[in-house]
Design an enzyme around this catalytic site. Sequence first.
Site, PDB file in Angstrom:
ATOM      1  N   HIS A 185     -10.568  -2.045   0.010  1.00 34.49           N
ATOM      2  CA  HIS A 185     -11.201  -1.461   1.201  1.00 34.49           C
ATOM      3  C   HIS A 185     -12.103  -0.283   0.838  1.00 34.49           C
ATOM      4  O   HIS A 185     -11.776   0.492  -0.070  1.00 34.49           O
ATOM      5  CB  HIS A 185     -10.133  -0.885   2.139  1.00 34.49           C
ATOM      6  CG  HIS A 185      -9.198  -1.892   2.705  1.00 34.49           C
ATOM      7  ND1 HIS A 185      -9.378  -2.454   3.946  1.00 34.49           N
ATOM      8  CD2 HIS A 185      -8.049  -2.422   2.222  1.00 34.49           C
ATOM      9  CE1 HIS A 185      -8.376  -3.277   4.197  1.00 34.49           C
ATOM     10  NE2 HIS A 185      -7.554  -3.276   3.172  1.00 34.49           N
ATOM     11  N   TYR A 200       0.833  -1.202   0.000  1.00 38.00           N
ATOM     12  CA  TYR A 200       0.000   0.000   0.000  1.00 38.00           C
ATOM     13  C   TYR A 200       0.870   1.255   0.000  1.00 38.00           C
ATOM     14  O   TYR A 200       1.867   1.319   0.731  1.00 38.00           O
ATOM     15  CB  TYR A 200      -0.858   0.029   1.265  1.00 38.00           C
ATOM     16  CG  TYR A 200      -2.008  -0.956   1.279  1.00 38.00           C
ATOM     17  CD1 TYR A 200      -3.308  -0.552   1.035  1.00 38.00           C
ATOM     18  CD2 TYR A 200      -1.774  -2.303   1.555  1.00 38.00           C
ATOM     19  CE1 TYR A 200      -4.363  -1.446   1.071  1.00 38.00           C
ATOM     20  CE2 TYR A 200      -2.822  -3.215   1.590  1.00 38.00           C
ATOM     21  CZ  TYR A 200      -4.117  -2.783   1.343  1.00 38.00           C
ATOM     22  OH  TYR A 200      -5.147  -3.674   1.375  1.00 38.00           O
TER      23      TYR A 200
HETATM   24  C1  MBD Z   1      -4.079  -5.481   4.971  1.00 38.66           C
HETATM   25  O1  MBD Z   1      -4.102  -5.043   3.705  1.00 38.66           O
HETATM   26  C2  MBD Z   1      -5.239  -5.540   5.622  1.00 38.66           C
HETATM   27  O2  MBD Z   1      -6.321  -5.155   4.952  1.00 38.66           O
HETATM   28  C3  MBD Z   1      -5.308  -6.013   6.921  1.00 38.66           C
HETATM   29  C4  MBD Z   1      -6.611  -6.135   7.601  1.00 38.66           C
HETATM   30  C5  MBD Z   1      -4.172  -6.414   7.562  1.00 38.66           C
HETATM   31  C6  MBD Z   1      -2.983  -6.334   6.911  1.00 38.66           C
HETATM   32  C7  MBD Z   1      -2.938  -5.868   5.623  1.00 38.66           C
HETATM   33 FE    FE Z   2      -5.864  -4.366   3.067  1.00 35.23          FE
END
Ligand code: MBD
Ligand code: FE
Length: 310
Positions: free
Chosen positions: A223, A163
């Site tokens: 998400h 991310y």
């Molecule tokens: C993620 O991308 C995530 O969505 C969660 C809940 C935990 C670790 C990485």
């Molecule tokens: Fe995630």
Amino acid sequence: MTVHISQTEPVQQFLKEASGVFNDAGNPRVKTLIHRVLKDSVKIIEDLNVTPEEFWAAVNYLNVLGSRQEAGLLVAGLGLEHYMDLQLDAQDEQAGQLGGTPRTIEGPLYVAGAPLSQHEARLDDGSDAGTPLFMQGQVKDIDGQPVPGAIVDVWQANTGGTYSYFDPSQSEFNLRRRIQADSDGRYRFRSIVPSGYGCPPDGPTQQLLDQLGRHGQRPAHIHFFISAPGHRHLTTQINLAGDKYLYDDFAYATRDELVAEIRFSDDQVKAKQYGVSGTFAEIDFDFTLQASEAPKAQQRGERVRALEES
Ligand code: MBD
Ligand code: FE
């Protein structure tokens, strides 16, 4: 030889003293919580014969966990973040607040303040040669009516499962956008098909998961925070059908209603309309919000988040 001292009067008094129960300062709620933590901790130490070596290993583990910023990851992996959802679900059921798209965990990787656009957006910066993804849908209420102007705050991983912000090699707010739905509650975006997430293999969360005989993988997912005036804030995710880890998520976020079909296509007529060539993917997914006039219910729950003002 086992000794049993934890439930004796002197020890119980000592735990109250250490929790500040006998002073007038501080915060009563914190005292209550810490007192309970201490009582349960000494009971665990006694009942399970925790050795000094185990005790200090645990203390050091907390130091490492914090230094690697993985506390939020560990609570997801131990299922505690999912348990908080189960708790909220049960409260909703008791209050008769039923229906709508189910909640599921936020996870530790949200960043506040992503660029806001009207009705549509492109999430990726074009640097990742992933499969182009075209996702669209409608935000509706429980009666099936559109929720005009709803905010769809979306974030996802790249093809490496990482991310932006937490992966500093990505551009600012890559794969993060806020999209205001149109007058019919519709939103759409172009992105890339995300890969699943894996815990850092050298980190403390994976280290503990190894000891539990568990993996640290999530299925590919996207998400969402969905919000609109007069409606309850929704924290959720879609999990992509067909993923190996769909029902084997280390963070336990998958729910049947949140499994999204993803259609891969080589239709070059359609590809051209989308402005791409080669294989692309499509997802259609609608979100249904519960009504609420309570201002607090219309906002995401308070939590320390990256770049969020408090
Ligand atoms: C993620 O991308 C995530 O969505 C969660 C809940 C935990 C670790 C990485
Ligand atoms: Fe995630």
